[in-house]
Design a protein around this motif. Structure first.
Motif, PDB file in Angstrom:
ATOM      1  N   ILE A 133      34.416 -20.643  36.990  1.00  0.00           N
ATOM      2  CA  ILE A 133      35.804 -19.976  37.620  1.00  0.00           C
ATOM      3  C   ILE A 133      36.252 -21.694  38.211  1.00  0.00           C
ATOM      4  N   GLU A 134      37.805 -21.673  38.344  1.00  0.00           N
ATOM      5  CA  GLU A 134      37.946 -23.322  39.081  1.00  0.00           C
ATOM      6  C   GLU A 134      37.812 -23.205  40.234  1.00  0.00           C
ATOM      7  N   TRP A 135      38.625 -22.250  40.480  1.00  0.00           N
ATOM      8  CA  TRP A 135      38.074 -22.506  42.322  1.00  0.00           C
ATOM      9  C   TRP A 135      36.559 -22.776  42.515  1.00  0.00           C
ATOM     10  N   PHE A 136      35.936 -21.743  41.967  1.00  0.00           N
ATOM     11  CA  PHE A 136      34.526 -21.607  42.519  1.00  0.00           C
ATOM     12  C   PHE A 136      34.130 -23.273  42.470  1.00  0.00           C
ATOM     13  N   THR A 137      34.673 -24.143  41.380  1.00  0.00           N
ATOM     14  CA  THR A 137      34.075 -25.506  41.037  1.00  0.00           C
ATOM     15  C   THR A 137      34.930 -26.443  42.488  1.00  0.00           C
ATOM     16  N   TRP A 138      35.704 -25.948  42.698  1.00  0.00           N
ATOM     17  CA  TRP A 138      36.566 -27.133  43.555  1.00  0.00           C
ATOM     18  C   TRP A 138      35.623 -26.285  44.909  1.00  0.00           C
ATOM     19  N   LEU A 139      35.319 -25.696  45.161  1.00  0.00           N
ATOM     20  CA  LEU A 139      34.719 -24.943  46.620  1.00  0.00           C
ATOM     21  C   LEU A 139      33.429 -26.071  46.962  1.00  0.00           C
ATOM     22  N   GLN A 140      32.400 -26.098  44.916  1.00  0.00           N
ATOM     23  CA  GLN A 140      31.231 -26.862  45.641  1.00  0.00           C
ATOM     24  C   GLN A 140      31.952 -28.115  45.517  1.00  0.00           C
ATOM     25  N   VAL A 141      32.865 -28.803  45.058  1.00  0.00           N
ATOM     26  CA  VAL A 141      32.921 -30.202  45.206  1.00  0.00           C
ATOM     27  C   VAL A 141      33.498 -30.244  46.702  1.00  0.00           C
ATOM     28  N   GLY A 180      24.580 -21.094  42.358  1.00  0.00           N
ATOM     29  CA  GLY A 180      25.527 -19.918  41.970  1.00  0.00           C
ATOM     30  C   GLY A 180      26.314 -20.210  40.665  1.00  0.00           C
ATOM     31  N   GLN A 181      26.171 -21.912  40.540  1.00  0.00           N
ATOM     32  CA  GLN A 181      26.769 -21.907  39.863  1.00  0.00           C
ATOM     33  C   GLN A 181      25.798 -22.052  38.200  1.00  0.00           C
ATOM     34  N   LEU A 182      24.332 -21.930  38.506  1.00  0.00           N
ATOM     35  CA  LEU A 182      23.684 -22.123  37.727  1.00  0.00           C
ATOM     36  C   LEU A 182      23.886 -21.110  36.816  1.00  0.00           C
ATOM     37  N   VAL A 183      23.784 -19.161  37.914  1.00  0.00           N
ATOM     38  CA  VAL A 183      24.492 -18.035  37.262  1.00  0.00           C
ATOM     39  C   VAL A 183      25.457 -17.468  36.793  1.00  0.00           C
ATOM     40  N   VAL A 184      26.907 -18.175  37.040  1.00  0.00           N
ATOM     41  CA  VAL A 184      27.781 -17.825  36.364  1.00  0.00           C
ATOM     42  C   VAL A 184      28.060 -18.616  35.160  1.00  0.00           C
ATOM     43  N   SER A 185      27.176 -19.967  34.880  1.00  0.00           N
ATOM     44  CA  SER A 185      26.557 -20.661  33.801  1.00  0.00           C
ATOM     45  C   SER A 185      26.225 -19.997  33.095  1.00  0.00           C
ATOM     46  N   ILE A 186      25.003 -18.920  32.871  1.00  0.00           N
ATOM     47  CA  ILE A 186      24.380 -17.936  31.611  1.00  0.00           C
ATOM     48  C   ILE A 186      25.582 -16.280  31.839  1.00  0.00           C
ATOM     49  N   ALA A 187      26.222 -16.949  32.691  1.00  0.00           N
ATOM     50  CA  ALA A 187      26.743 -15.305  32.229  1.00  0.00           C
ATOM     51  C   ALA A 187      28.221 -15.508  31.729  1.00  0.00           C
ATOM     52  N   ILE A 245      25.979 -35.177  43.521  1.00  0.00           N
ATOM     53  CA  ILE A 245      26.361 -33.615  42.848  1.00  0.00           C
ATOM     54  C   ILE A 245      27.951 -33.322  43.068  1.00  0.00           C
ATOM     55  N   ALA A 246      28.762 -33.923  44.237  1.00  0.00           N
ATOM     56  CA  ALA A 246      29.847 -33.796  43.317  1.00  0.00           C
ATOM     57  C   ALA A 246      30.931 -33.925  42.291  1.00  0.00           C
ATOM     58  N   VAL A 247      30.281 -35.304  41.772  1.00  0.00           N
ATOM     59  CA  VAL A 247      31.166 -35.890  41.063  1.00  0.00           C
ATOM     60  C   VAL A 247      29.617 -34.738  39.943  1.00  0.00           C
ATOM     61  N   MET A 248      28.858 -34.864  39.751  1.00  0.00           N
ATOM     62  CA  MET A 248      27.934 -33.738  38.305  1.00  0.00           C
ATOM     63  C   MET A 248      29.102 -31.980  38.314  1.00  0.00           C
ATOM     64  N   VAL A 249      29.298 -31.760  39.586  1.00  0.00           N
ATOM     65  CA  VAL A 249      29.577 -30.691  39.504  1.00  0.00           C
ATOM     66  C   VAL A 249      30.582 -30.558  38.890  1.00  0.00           C
ATOM     67  N   TYR A 250      31.781 -32.083  39.464  1.00  0.00           N
ATOM     68  CA  TYR A 250      32.899 -32.066  38.333  1.00  0.00           C
ATOM     69  C   TYR A 250      32.714 -32.880  37.387  1.00  0.00           C
ATOM     70  N   ARG A 251      31.971 -33.557  36.887  1.00  0.00           N
ATOM     71  CA  ARG A 251      31.833 -33.719  35.059  1.00  0.00           C
ATOM     72  C   ARG A 251      31.222 -32.437  34.595  1.00  0.00           C
ATOM     73  N   MET A 252      30.895 -31.333  35.349  1.00  0.00           N
ATOM     74  CA  MET A 252      29.748 -30.232  34.227  1.00  0.00           C
ATOM     75  C   MET A 252      31.426 -29.454  34.616  1.00  0.00           C
ATOM     76  N   PHE A 253      32.772 -29.247  35.148  1.00  0.00           N
ATOM     77  CA  PHE A 253      33.610 -28.461  35.343  1.00  0.00           C
ATOM     78  C   PHE A 253      34.575 -29.453  33.957  1.00  0.00           C
ATOM     79  N   GLN A 254      34.652 -30.595  34.052  1.00  0.00           N
ATOM     80  CA  GLN A 254      35.261 -31.105  32.666  1.00  0.00           C
ATOM     81  C   GLN A 254      34.551 -30.346  30.952  1.00  0.00           C
ATOM     82  N   ILE A 255      33.448 -30.588  30.780  1.00  0.00           N
ATOM     83  CA  ILE A 255      32.267 -30.313  29.305  1.00  0.00           C
ATOM     84  C   ILE A 255      32.934 -28.997  29.749  1.00  0.00           C
ATOM     85  N   TRP A 256      32.373 -27.803  30.262  1.00  0.00           N
ATOM     86  CA  TRP A 256      33.320 -26.698  30.425  1.00  0.00           C
ATOM     87  C   TRP A 256      34.773 -25.921  30.145  1.00  0.00           C
ATOM     88  N   THR A 257      35.410 -27.289  30.791  1.00  0.00           N
ATOM     89  CA  THR A 257      36.925 -26.552  30.589  1.00  0.00           C
ATOM     90  C   THR A 257      38.319 -27.308  29.959  1.00  0.00           C
TER      91      THR A 257
END
Length: 122
Positions: free
Chosen positions: A2-10, A47-54, A106-118
């Motif tokens: 979910i995009e908003w969850f990613t931006w919340l994390q960042v 939370g992101q781990l749970v989302v990525s598994i689901a 971690i903010a950079v890693m989360v953004y990179r994970m978002f790029q990979i995923w979407t």
């Protein structure tokens, strides 16, 4: 994911990182505020781990390398724990700065994970 969850994390990681950096540069040792900010980043990563598994069960698949994605995820889960543990052991202003650097990384890693995923491959 979910995009908003990613931006919340960042956003949380950046705010927590800046908070820790400022407090560290002001000479403050790690206190409940800096450790709490790092703990919040860690909770969002779980939370992101749970989302990525689901997500694959919902039909959302990664368009980048899964190995790279999960490497970032594991790194992001371990870095705040290691930084917080070191801050608790050392109790110096520099350990607060390290907490800030960890949160910003971690903010950079989360953004990179978002790029990979979407984003990647579109």
């Amino acid at each position: 994911m979910i995009e908003w969850f990613t931006w919340l994390q960042v956003g949380v990681a950046v705010i927590a990182g800046l908070l820790c950096l400022v407090l560290g540069l002001l000479g403050r040792v790690p206190n409940d505020l800096t450790l709490g900010a790092t703990a919040l980043v860690e909770l969002l990563l779980v939370g992101q781990l749970v989302v990525s598994i689901a997500a694959p069960f919902a039909g959302n698949t990664a368009s980048g390398s899964l190995l790279e994605f999960y490497t970032y995820l594991v790194s992001a889960l371990l870095v705040p724990v290691a930084a917080a543990a070191w801050a608790l052991i050392e109790r110096s202003r520099w350990s607060t700065v390290i907490l800030g650097g960890a949160c910003l990384a971690i903010a950079v890693m989360v953004y990179r994970m978002f790029q990979i995923w979407t984003v990647q491959g579109l």
